[in-house]
Design a protein around this motif. Sequence first.
Motif, PDB file in Angstrom:
ATOM      1  N   PHE A  10      -8.437 -19.654  39.883  1.00 55.28           N
ATOM      2  CA  PHE A  10      -8.289 -20.402  38.637  1.00 55.28           C
ATOM      3  C   PHE A  10      -6.976 -20.024  37.946  1.00 55.28           C
ATOM      4  O   PHE A  10      -6.217 -20.892  37.511  1.00 55.28           O
ATOM      5  CB  PHE A  10      -9.487 -20.120  37.723  1.00 55.28           C
ATOM      6  N   ALA A  11      -6.682 -18.739  37.872  1.00 53.14           N
ATOM      7  CA  ALA A  11      -5.458 -18.258  37.218  1.00 53.14           C
ATOM      8  C   ALA A  11      -4.210 -18.827  37.895  1.00 53.14           C
ATOM      9  O   ALA A  11      -3.197 -19.067  37.225  1.00 53.14           O
ATOM     10  CB  ALA A  11      -5.421 -16.736  37.218  1.00 53.14           C
ATOM     11  N   LYS A  14      -2.461 -21.990  36.464  1.00 50.49           N
ATOM     12  CA  LYS A  14      -1.835 -21.959  35.137  1.00 50.49           C
ATOM     13  C   LYS A  14      -0.733 -23.013  35.062  1.00 50.49           C
ATOM     14  O   LYS A  14       0.099 -23.131  35.959  1.00 50.49           O
ATOM     15  CB  LYS A  14      -1.250 -20.573  34.861  1.00 50.49           C
ATOM     16  N   LEU A  18      -6.216 -29.870  34.956  1.00 53.06           N
ATOM     17  CA  LEU A  18      -7.369 -29.521  35.791  1.00 53.06           C
ATOM     18  C   LEU A  18      -8.270 -30.704  36.114  1.00 53.06           C
ATOM     19  O   LEU A  18      -9.143 -30.597  36.963  1.00 53.06           O
ATOM     20  CB  LEU A  18      -8.181 -28.423  35.099  1.00 53.06           C
ATOM     21  N   GLU A 112      -6.203 -28.703  30.564  1.00 51.58           N
ATOM     22  CA  GLU A 112      -5.012 -28.075  31.152  1.00 51.58           C
ATOM     23  C   GLU A 112      -5.110 -26.571  30.913  1.00 51.58           C
ATOM     24  O   GLU A 112      -5.371 -26.142  29.783  1.00 51.58           O
ATOM     25  CB  GLU A 112      -3.759 -28.618  30.472  1.00 51.58           C
ATOM     26  N   LEU A 113      -4.898 -25.790  31.962  1.00 55.55           N
ATOM     27  CA  LEU A 113      -4.884 -24.332  31.817  1.00 55.55           C
ATOM     28  C   LEU A 113      -3.519 -23.929  31.276  1.00 55.55           C
ATOM     29  O   LEU A 113      -2.519 -23.976  31.976  1.00 55.55           O
ATOM     30  CB  LEU A 113      -5.170 -23.634  33.146  1.00 55.55           C
ATOM     31  N   ASP A 115      -2.814 -20.846  29.600  1.00 52.08           N
ATOM     32  CA  ASP A 115      -2.505 -19.430  29.798  1.00 52.08           C
ATOM     33  C   ASP A 115      -3.766 -18.699  30.223  1.00 52.08           C
ATOM     34  O   ASP A 115      -4.880 -19.155  29.950  1.00 52.08           O
ATOM     35  CB  ASP A 115      -1.958 -18.828  28.498  1.00 52.08           C
ATOM     36  N   ILE A 116      -3.588 -17.579  30.895  1.00 53.83           N
ATOM     37  CA  ILE A 116      -4.705 -16.708  31.234  1.00 53.83           C
ATOM     38  C   ILE A 116      -4.167 -15.288  31.286  1.00 53.83           C
ATOM     39  O   ILE A 116      -3.119 -15.036  31.880  1.00 53.83           O
ATOM     40  CB  ILE A 116      -5.419 -17.127  32.539  1.00 53.83           C
ATOM     41  N   ALA A 125      -8.743 -16.990  28.928  1.00 53.07           N
ATOM     42  CA  ALA A 125      -8.032 -18.231  29.252  1.00 53.07           C
ATOM     43  C   ALA A 125      -7.860 -19.100  28.017  1.00 53.07           C
ATOM     44  O   ALA A 125      -8.784 -19.238  27.202  1.00 53.07           O
ATOM     45  CB  ALA A 125      -8.791 -19.010  30.314  1.00 53.07           C
ATOM     46  N   THR A 126      -6.680 -19.684  27.901  1.00 55.25           N
ATOM     47  CA  THR A 126      -6.410 -20.707  26.892  1.00 55.25           C
ATOM     48  C   THR A 126      -6.363 -22.042  27.627  1.00 55.25           C
ATOM     49  O   THR A 126      -5.516 -22.237  28.503  1.00 55.25           O
ATOM     50  CB  THR A 126      -5.067 -20.454  26.181  1.00 55.25           C
ATOM     51  N   VAL A 127      -7.288 -22.921  27.297  1.00 53.86           N
ATOM     52  CA  VAL A 127      -7.379 -24.231  27.938  1.00 53.86           C
ATOM     53  C   VAL A 127      -7.216 -25.297  26.862  1.00 53.86           C
ATOM     54  O   VAL A 127      -7.948 -25.307  25.867  1.00 53.86           O
ATOM     55  CB  VAL A 127      -8.727 -24.412  28.671  1.00 53.86           C
ATOM     56  N   GLU A 144      -7.163 -26.228  21.571  1.00 50.47           N
ATOM     57  CA  GLU A 144      -6.882 -25.110  22.471  1.00 50.47           C
ATOM     58  C   GLU A 144      -8.073 -24.165  22.412  1.00 50.47           C
ATOM     59  O   GLU A 144      -8.306 -23.506  21.390  1.00 50.47           O
ATOM     60  CB  GLU A 144      -5.605 -24.363  22.056  1.00 50.47           C
TER      61      GLU A 144
END
Length: 151
Positions: A10-11, A14, A18, A112-113, A115-116, A125-127, A144
């Motif tokens: 998942f990371a 980034k 998604l 959208e990913l 940051d992680i 995670a920031t999605v 966010e």
Amino acid sequence: MRRFASVDEFAAAKGEHLGYSPWRTVEQKQIDLFAEATDDRQWIHVDPERAAAEGPFGSTIAHGFLTLSLVSALVPEIFQIDGLSMAVNVGLNRVRFPAPVRVDSRIRGGAELVDIKNSPAGRLATVKVKVEVEGERRAACVAETLTLFVS
């Protein structure tokens, strides 16, 4: 739905979009139940006749916070991470409601990913989630989200 075999996989996504959830309809019953649960019974949400006659949207609209609360149902329809013991909603960085959700509109979420990061408890995670209204140019909600993923 996009599936990730691990939080590491998942990371690696980034910066990527998604995917999208399926479309779902926001009905008056759902709006009314939210109004009851939150004690927010403003006529623009719960009085179809008045909203049609006096309101700027021609019908009732969903509460902005109802739209935001649906993010927790939409995101699991967009992606899933295998091998987690839990995912914890940590909060939000920023939320906006650019456009209304009229009753009986169809909405979907896109994610959208952004940051992680590693944290002592797992991966934070920031999605960025956009709730779109079918046929509308502007999103109904852009948020966010912060989620802690624990393996």
